[in-house]
Design an enzyme around this catalytic site. Structure first.
Site, mmCIF file in Angstrom:
data_model
loop_
_atom_site.group_PDB
_atom_site.id
_atom_site.type_symbol
_atom_site.label_atom_id
_atom_site.label_comp_id
_atom_site.label_asym_id
_atom_site.label_seq_id
_atom_site.Cartn_x
_atom_site.Cartn_y
_atom_site.Cartn_z
ATOM 1 N N GLY A 77 0.837 -1.210 0.000
ATOM 2 C CA GLY A 77 0.000 0.000 0.000
ATOM 3 C C GLY A 77 0.865 1.250 0.000
ATOM 4 C CB THR A 106 1.156 4.022 -4.499
ATOM 5 O OG1 THR A 106 0.319 2.851 -4.458
ATOM 6 C CG2 THR A 106 2.472 3.703 -5.152
ATOM 7 C CB VAL A 160 -1.376 5.364 5.283
ATOM 8 C CG1 VAL A 160 -0.454 5.027 6.435
ATOM 9 C CG2 VAL A 160 -2.759 5.771 5.791
ATOM 10 C CE1 TYR A 198 -12.409 -0.849 6.388
ATOM 11 C CE2 TYR A 198 -11.293 -1.265 4.306
ATOM 12 C CZ TYR A 198 -11.329 -0.666 5.551
ATOM 13 O OH TYR A 198 -10.277 0.125 5.975
ATOM 14 C CE LYS A 230 -8.535 -2.941 6.464
ATOM 15 N NZ LYS A 230 -7.081 -2.744 6.220
ATOM 16 N N PRO A 260 -6.737 2.370 13.253
ATOM 17 C CG PRO A 260 -6.119 3.185 11.144
ATOM 18 C CD PRO A 260 -6.139 1.927 11.988
ATOM 19 C CG ASP A 266 -26.787 10.532 8.694
ATOM 20 O OD1 ASP A 266 -27.881 10.677 9.280
ATOM 21 O OD2 ASP A 266 -26.248 11.409 8.002
HETATM 22 P P1 NAP Z 1 -5.464 4.174 -0.195
HETATM 23 O O1 NAP Z 1 -5.000 5.577 -0.265
HETATM 24 O O2 NAP Z 1 -6.715 3.777 -0.886
HETATM 25 O O3 NAP Z 1 -4.241 3.229 -0.685
HETATM 26 C C1 NAP Z 1 -4.447 1.854 -0.807
HETATM 27 C C2 NAP Z 1 -3.115 1.232 -1.183
HETATM 28 O O4 NAP Z 1 -3.308 -0.190 -1.323
HETATM 29 C C3 NAP Z 1 -2.547 1.746 -2.520
HETATM 30 O O5 NAP Z 1 -1.150 1.805 -2.450
HETATM 31 C C4 NAP Z 1 -2.985 0.649 -3.499
HETATM 32 O O6 NAP Z 1 -2.129 0.530 -4.610
HETATM 33 C C5 NAP Z 1 -2.832 -0.590 -2.593
HETATM 34 N N1 NAP Z 1 -3.635 -1.692 -3.104
HETATM 35 C C6 NAP Z 1 -4.985 -1.737 -3.250
HETATM 36 N N2 NAP Z 1 -5.364 -2.921 -3.816
HETATM 37 C C7 NAP Z 1 -4.208 -3.615 -4.033
HETATM 38 C C8 NAP Z 1 -3.914 -4.889 -4.639
HETATM 39 N N3 NAP Z 1 -4.879 -5.690 -5.113
HETATM 40 N N4 NAP Z 1 -2.613 -5.265 -4.723
HETATM 41 C C9 NAP Z 1 -1.629 -4.445 -4.259
HETATM 42 N N5 NAP Z 1 -1.825 -3.244 -3.667
HETATM 43 C C10 NAP Z 1 -3.106 -2.833 -3.583
HETATM 44 O O7 NAP Z 1 -5.638 3.716 1.328
HETATM 45 P P2 NAP Z 1 -5.178 4.475 2.689
HETATM 46 O O8 NAP Z 1 -6.219 5.474 3.053
HETATM 47 O O9 NAP Z 1 -3.742 4.892 2.536
HETATM 48 O O10 NAP Z 1 -5.304 3.253 3.736
HETATM 49 C C11 NAP Z 1 -4.137 2.571 4.187
HETATM 50 C C12 NAP Z 1 -4.589 1.522 5.192
HETATM 51 O O11 NAP Z 1 -5.295 2.180 6.271
HETATM 52 C C13 NAP Z 1 -5.574 0.490 4.619
HETATM 53 O O12 NAP Z 1 -5.299 -0.788 5.145
HETATM 54 C C14 NAP Z 1 -6.940 0.969 5.119
HETATM 55 O O13 NAP Z 1 -7.844 -0.097 5.230
HETATM 56 C C15 NAP Z 1 -6.577 1.552 6.468
HETATM 57 N N6 NAP Z 1 -7.517 2.600 6.967
HETATM 58 C C16 NAP Z 1 -7.748 3.707 6.215
HETATM 59 C C17 NAP Z 1 -8.609 4.692 6.745
HETATM 60 C C18 NAP Z 1 -8.924 5.968 5.981
HETATM 61 O O14 NAP Z 1 -9.748 6.761 6.490
HETATM 62 N N7 NAP Z 1 -8.302 6.205 4.817
HETATM 63 C C19 NAP Z 1 -9.192 4.515 8.016
HETATM 64 C C20 NAP Z 1 -8.895 3.360 8.734
HETATM 65 C C21 NAP Z 1 -8.039 2.400 8.199
HETATM 66 P P3 NAP Z 1 -2.465 1.360 -5.964
HETATM 67 O O15 NAP Z 1 -2.033 2.774 -5.667
HETATM 68 O O16 NAP Z 1 -1.598 0.697 -6.982
HETATM 69 O O17 NAP Z 1 -3.923 1.214 -6.190
HETATM 70 O O1 GFB Z 2 -15.944 9.289 5.709
HETATM 71 P P1 GFB Z 2 -17.164 8.523 5.348
HETATM 72 O O2 GFB Z 2 -17.398 8.257 3.914
HETATM 73 O O3 GFB Z 2 -17.083 7.103 6.074
HETATM 74 O O4 GFB Z 2 -18.522 9.265 5.891
HETATM 75 P P2 GFB Z 2 -17.674 6.422 7.381
HETATM 76 C C1 GFB Z 2 -18.562 9.821 7.107
HETATM 77 C C2 GFB Z 2 -19.888 10.569 7.309
HETATM 78 O O5 GFB Z 2 -19.848 11.756 6.507
HETATM 79 C C3 GFB Z 2 -21.202 9.864 6.951
HETATM 80 C C4 GFB Z 2 -21.123 11.972 5.899
HETATM 81 O O6 GFB Z 2 -22.121 10.101 7.995
HETATM 82 C C5 GFB Z 2 -21.661 10.579 5.677
HETATM 83 O O7 GFB Z 2 -23.087 10.613 5.591
HETATM 84 N N1 GFB Z 2 -20.873 12.776 4.675
HETATM 85 C C6 GFB Z 2 -21.348 14.026 4.458
HETATM 86 C C7 GFB Z 2 -20.108 12.433 3.626
HETATM 87 N N2 GFB Z 2 -20.924 14.507 3.271
HETATM 88 C C8 GFB Z 2 -20.138 13.541 2.726
HETATM 89 C C9 GFB Z 2 -19.385 13.456 1.508
HETATM 90 O O8 GFB Z 2 -19.347 14.360 0.663
HETATM 91 N N3 GFB Z 2 -18.705 12.296 1.283
HETATM 92 C C10 GFB Z 2 -18.715 11.242 2.206
HETATM 93 N N4 GFB Z 2 -17.996 10.134 1.925
HETATM 94 N N5 GFB Z 2 -19.405 11.285 3.373
HETATM 95 C C11 GFB Z 2 -16.155 4.506 6.451
HETATM 96 C C12 GFB Z 2 -16.232 3.030 6.172
HETATM 97 O O9 GFB Z 2 -17.323 4.872 7.079
HETATM 98 O O10 GFB Z 2 -15.062 4.767 7.346
HETATM 99 C C13 GFB Z 2 -14.944 2.575 5.544
HETATM 100 O O11 GFB Z 2 -17.313 2.789 5.281
HETATM 101 C C14 GFB Z 2 -13.709 3.060 6.271
HETATM 102 O O12 GFB Z 2 -14.946 1.172 5.481
HETATM 103 C C15 GFB Z 2 -13.843 4.492 6.739
HETATM 104 O O13 GFB Z 2 -13.444 2.328 7.325
HETATM 105 C C16 GFB Z 2 -12.744 4.870 7.676
HETATM 106 O O14 GFB Z 2 -16.920 6.905 8.527
HETATM 107 O O15 GFB Z 2 -19.160 6.524 7.417
#
Ligand code: NAP
Ligand code: GFB
Length: 319
Positions: free
Chosen positions: A8, A10, A13, A136, A140, A163, A275
């Site tokens: 991951g 690219t 994180v 998802y 996890k 996180p 929501d």
């Molecule tokens: P991201 O920006 O979507 O990046 C996902 C990464 O995984 C990219 O480098 C992607 O590569 C790689 N990847 C996806 N599918 C793959 C595959 N089939 N084979 C190899 N690599 C693959 O995600 P992020 O937000 O940095 O999240 C990083 C970690 O934190 C994840 O495990 C996610 O579940 C966890 N997390 C994220 C959030 C959040 O709010 N973002 C919250 C809680 C936990 P490419 O660039 O080539 O697609």
């Molecule tokens: O960040 P978000 O998409 O993910 O949405 P979750 C958070 C809240 O923001 C929801 C509201 O209550 C949405 O209704 N919201 C308001 C919006 N405006 C927007 C908008 O323009 N875009 C988006 N996306 N939401 C995710 C999980 O849940 O949390 C994933 O589904 C992942 O698996 C991520 O774990 C961290 O916090 O609802």
């Protein structure tokens, strides 16, 4: 000098971690991979990756990630892709004798109706997760189970960090697939600058705005990942990673409007949009016991830095 594999590499994180390591000298070699290098859903390609060189440790960030609406509309894809990625990675780590690693969960995998808030790590599997991201979440949870049992059965040190909602530079600003903070920044910027199709008088927020979320600035998460990787006292377990704050979506919308200097009287809430889960508050008690003086970037500063990065990289953002 050890070899550390970062999957991951690219993503948001992964890229922030690479930058963090550039700024802070590292004694080890870090190898950042993406799906373009190896599709981790394909065990043959995983084998190629793990035989390219001998890795000593791993930071497993790779996942198919998305916001609420991407998850709601793709539960089977999120389940299958992430199940395959996580099972292949654990199998390869064990086969190629990687004894220690950091594996990434998420606060959205906790129960939708927990026995108590804030949720502690012991409550992870006490009941089913919210249906909006069930696929998802179970993929996890299975990663957490794999780490737990490989630690027990083979004495591995596979540590899980969980996180809350992450945000920052290099995020996915896709309006349909991304998370709330990048989604709002991108759409509000387009509405303010009259960029079609968002050149509307009113700015529509999805949902009622009452949902509550904890947010973590990605660089803070990267600092924790490295502390866990090198802290020999931490050998296994699951750790929530978050600060003490929780916000309603309305509060986040208002903070972003101030940063973009957007007139809040133009903002409306569209309850036709889900929501998702209203509350998923997790506890950071264990984290603070482990790292008492952990510093977190406050939300105003984190959002401002994220918006500044967005403006400076408008042509290259993921959307
Ligand atoms: P991201 O920006 O979507 O990046 C996902 C990464 O995984 C990219 O480098 C992607 O590569 C790689 N990847 C996806 N599918 C793959 C595959 N089939 N084979 C190899 N690599 C693959 O995600 P992020 O937000 O940095 O999240 C990083 C970690 O934190 C994840 O495990 C996610 O579940 C966890 N997390 C994220 C959030 C959040 O709010 N973002 C919250 C809680 C936990 P490419 O660039 O080539 O697609
Ligand atoms: O960040 P978000 O998409 O993910 O949405 P979750 C958070 C809240 O923001 C929801 C509201 O209550 C949405 O209704 N919201 C308001 C919006 N405006 C927007 C908008 O323009 N875009 C988006 N996306 N939401 C995710 C999980 O849940 O949390 C994933 O589904 C992942 O698996 C991520 O774990 C961290 O916090 O609802």
């Amino acid at each position: 000098m050890q070899n550390i594999l970062v999957t991951g590499g690219t993503g948001m994180v992964g890229t922030v971690l690479k930058q963090y390591l550039n700024y802070n000298e590292s004694v080890d070699n870090f190898y950042f991979i993406s799906s373009a290098d190896y599709d981790l859903t394909d065990m043959k390609q995983v084998e190629e990756c793990f035989t390219e060189r001998k890795y000593d440790k791993i930071i497993h960030l790779a996942a198919l990630v998305g916001g609420l609406y991407k998850n709601m509309n793709n539960n089977s894809l999120m389940l299958m892709k992430n199940l395959k990625i996580n099972a292949n990675i654990i199998e390869a780590c064990h086969k190629y004798n990687i004894n220690r690693g950091i594996f990434c969960l998420s606060s959205c995998i906790y129960p939708k109706e927990p026995s108590k808030f804030p949720m502690t790590e012991e409550q992870l599997c006490e009941s089913e997760p919210h249906e909006s991201n069930e696929g998802y979440a179970y993929a996890k949870r299975m990663l957490a189970m794999l780490c737990k049992h490989y630690n027990t059965d083979y004495g591995r040190e596979y540590i899980c960090v969980s996180p809350v909602n992450l945000y920052g530079a290099y995020d996915n600003f896709s309006i349909s697939d991304g998370h709330v903070i990048p989604g709002l920044i991108n759409r509000m910027y387009k509405t303010k600058n009259k960029i079609a199709p968002y050149d509307t008088e009113e700015f529509e927020v999805y949902g009622s705005g009452i949902a509550r979320r904890q947010f973590l600035f990605a660089p803070n998460f990267c600092a924790v990942i490295l502390q866990f990787l090198y802290n020999k006292n931490i050998k296994n377990g699951i750790y929530n990673i978050c600060d003490d704050n929780e916000y309603t979506i309305k509060q986040i919308v208002s903070l972003i409007a101030k940063i973009l200097d957007f007139n809040e009287s133009r903002i409306i809430y569209n309850k036709k949009y889900s929501d998702g889960i209203i509350k998923k508050t997790v506890s950071n008690k264990n984290l603070k016991e482990l790292i008492p003086n952990l510093k977190f970037t406050n939300i105003e500063k984190g959002l401002t830095l994220t918006y500044e990065w967005f403006i400076q990289n408008l042509n290259d953002i993921r959307e």
